[in-house]
Design an enzyme around this catalytic site. Sequence first.
Site: not given
Length: 519
Positions: A293, A367
């Site tokens: 990120k 996920r």
Amino acid sequence: MTSPIPTLSLVDTDPAELAVDAIVIGVHSVNGDGDGGSLLLASGAESIVAAFDGRLTGTLALLGATGAPGEVTKLATLGTITAPVVAAVGLGPEPTGAAPPPETLRRASGASIRALAGAGTVALSLPLPDDEDAPAALRAVAEGALLGAYRFTGYKTKPQPGRRAPVGAVVVHVPDAAEPAAEAEITRAGVVARAVAQARDWVNTPPNELRPPQFADAVAAAAGEAGLAVEVLDEEALREGGYGGILAVGLGSSAPPRMVRLSYTPSSSGDAPRRVALVGKGITFDTGGFSIKPAQGMWEMKSDMAGAAAVTAVMLAVAALKPSVAVTAYVPMAENMASATAYRPGDVVTMRNGKRVEVLNTDAEGRMILGDAMARACEDGCDYLFETSTLTGGQVVALGKRVAGVMGTADLCERVKAAGEQVGEPAWPMPLPEDVRKGMDSEVADISQVNAGMDRAGHMLQGGVFLREFVADDVPWAHIDIAGPSYHSGEPTGYWAKGGTGVPVRTLLTLIDEIATAG
């Protein structure tokens, strides 16, 4: 340790005679736009208006009150009433034939209690209806007051000059303080507020103090104290159980992953109770792994376990409220780091349900751990499955920082939306298009973790489509993406403090109540 919340009680004494440090009343804007026009004091303030001999609205207007929602104007009473301070909180325009909406009362109550920090005891004399809407209004006022007083104690080593202690006690004025229904609402509000405060505390805790093993220990301790059944799966148990997604994400960290399973079973009442499964994402810190990120704002990734915090907090409240429904929570925890041992783009991971996933973006880690947990929940058996997570930046792009995205079984998503509207945690159902699933076809595995061409269009929907692969066909389910609503980075507003919000604890508790009573 959960941040303390005020004590909460009911009172039916004349508000003008209450021996408290401050009393809160409501004020409406007559012209409806809160721009300084005429003011109208709300019901509940009648005796205080009389004590001021009709001069209160004019004085408040001189002090700048407009009646705008959440605006708080404080006035020294100079002995006019027993309380030394009266605080008028804006409720917006006067409603037609009804009390203000519960969310308006909830935000007003929170704003006024926060503005009165430093006061020991505060009384709330806000408008409450006397019809079937009374319980919802009282619940809103009570919850707003307790949540508005929340303050994370933090890590400062010296006292902050001028920082006043939160309000210590709140009394709510009602027509009959001994009414069982009112007492029940006050009791419930205390349980719910403590749960939300616990969720906020976990989200606000620095990531170096809440890595997966520590988080698992804290959850297990709190759940055990509440009387819940607790099972903690360490890395060895995860390996033996085939939880490939949780293990893959945790590979890059020196702090190994965990999954905590919490369960509540109601007292036997003859028929088998309905079964609700809760799943919450517990990424204690998210660097993005090798798909790293940007540095700007990365510190907020300490909140990437907000779903896990919320689900665990719900279980603590369930243990106290004791609904007639069985509830089991599955809380996968991992730290997503970049290191020599981290999982990589191009890896293929075998999940708990046997499906093989091609990893294309290590920053789509949530996920992966959720898929394993949801598969386990379906294996154990459930009638409803609710999962919540700070899953995608796409949720913020599509719906902003206050409205959660909901995907899954259409009817259940509508129920989530309705419950969210009821408690002030708005959510909006989103589709799961087949073309999005087709874009996640992998040439080497059963499914790609994200779009195979790295197309970010419908990014929020990709997350929901992926999670659907791990839900049994006969299980109604809802995925609640709280990437925006779970963390408030702005200044305090309403009953939200800066930092963790506790969303969607109250939504999930409302859904559990509904399932317990109506199925």
